[in-house]
Design a protein around this motif. Structure first.
Motif, PDB file in Angstrom:
ATOM      1  N   ALA A  31       0.834  -1.209   0.000  1.00  0.00           N
ATOM      2  CA  ALA A  31       0.000   0.000   0.000  1.00  0.00           C
ATOM      3  C   ALA A  31       0.865   1.255   0.000  1.00  0.00           C
ATOM      4  O   ALA A  31       0.592   2.211  -0.729  1.00  0.00           O
ATOM      5  CB  ALA A  31      -0.928  -0.001   1.215  1.00  0.00           C
ATOM      6  N   GLU A  36      -0.474   5.074  -1.985  1.00  0.00           N
ATOM      7  CA  GLU A  36      -1.895   5.268  -1.738  1.00  0.00           C
ATOM      8  C   GLU A  36      -2.144   6.504  -0.880  1.00  0.00           C
ATOM      9  O   GLU A  36      -1.344   6.850  -0.012  1.00  0.00           O
ATOM     10  CB  GLU A  36      -2.488   4.040  -1.050  1.00  0.00           C
ATOM     11  CG  GLU A  36      -2.486   2.816  -1.944  1.00  0.00           C
ATOM     12  CD  GLU A  36      -3.243   1.653  -1.364  1.00  0.00           C
ATOM     13  OE1 GLU A  36      -3.680   1.726  -0.198  1.00  0.00           O
ATOM     14  OE2 GLU A  36      -3.414   0.669  -2.087  1.00  0.00           O
ATOM     15  N   GLU A  40      -7.338   5.348   0.676  1.00  0.00           N
ATOM     16  CA  GLU A  40      -6.932   3.989   0.331  1.00  0.00           C
ATOM     17  C   GLU A  40      -6.181   3.329   1.479  1.00  0.00           C
ATOM     18  O   GLU A  40      -6.337   2.140   1.743  1.00  0.00           O
ATOM     19  CB  GLU A  40      -6.070   3.984  -0.936  1.00  0.00           C
ATOM     20  CG  GLU A  40      -6.826   4.338  -2.194  1.00  0.00           C
ATOM     21  CD  GLU A  40      -6.951   5.846  -2.423  1.00  0.00           C
ATOM     22  OE1 GLU A  40      -6.376   6.640  -1.636  1.00  0.00           O
ATOM     23  OE2 GLU A  40      -7.644   6.226  -3.373  1.00  0.00           O
ATOM     24  N   THR A  44      -6.992  -0.065   3.483  1.00  0.00           N
ATOM     25  CA  THR A  44      -6.005  -1.119   3.725  1.00  0.00           C
ATOM     26  C   THR A  44      -5.995  -1.504   5.194  1.00  0.00           C
ATOM     27  O   THR A  44      -6.007  -2.690   5.537  1.00  0.00           O
ATOM     28  CB  THR A  44      -4.600  -0.642   3.290  1.00  0.00           C
ATOM     29  OG1 THR A  44      -4.612  -0.379   1.893  1.00  0.00           O
ATOM     30  CG2 THR A  44      -3.537  -1.664   3.621  1.00  0.00           C
TER      31      THR A  44
END
Length: 78
Positions: A31, A36, A40, A44
């Motif tokens: 990630a 991100e 996002e 995650t």
């Protein structure tokens, strides 16, 4: 061959595959590597929480997950 009318499928959920601390670290590193954004990254972290069976994780455990992934958490005023 099994007829398609007898097959049951379910939607893919990454939380079903995050089992070990190494899995958590790899998922967090991915990630971060993908750059991100906050939404996002929150998603995650939500996946990781769901993989642990809940919506909440003690702060110490959360920090431990971050450190295991080679990350640190910083708090600063907004």
């Amino acid at each position: 061959m099994i007829p398609s009318s007898l097959l049951e499928t379910r939607e893919f959920d990454v939380a079903n595959y995050i089992e070990t601390p190494a899995d958590v670290a790899a998922y967090l590193k991915l990630a971060v590597a993908e750059g991100e954004g906050p939404e996002e990254l929150a998603s995650t972290l939500g996946d990781i929480l769901r993989s642990k069976g809940g919506q909440r994780l003690p702060l110490e455990a959360f920090v431990g997950l971050l450190h295991g992934a080679g990350l640190e958490m910083r708090v600063s005023p907004v």
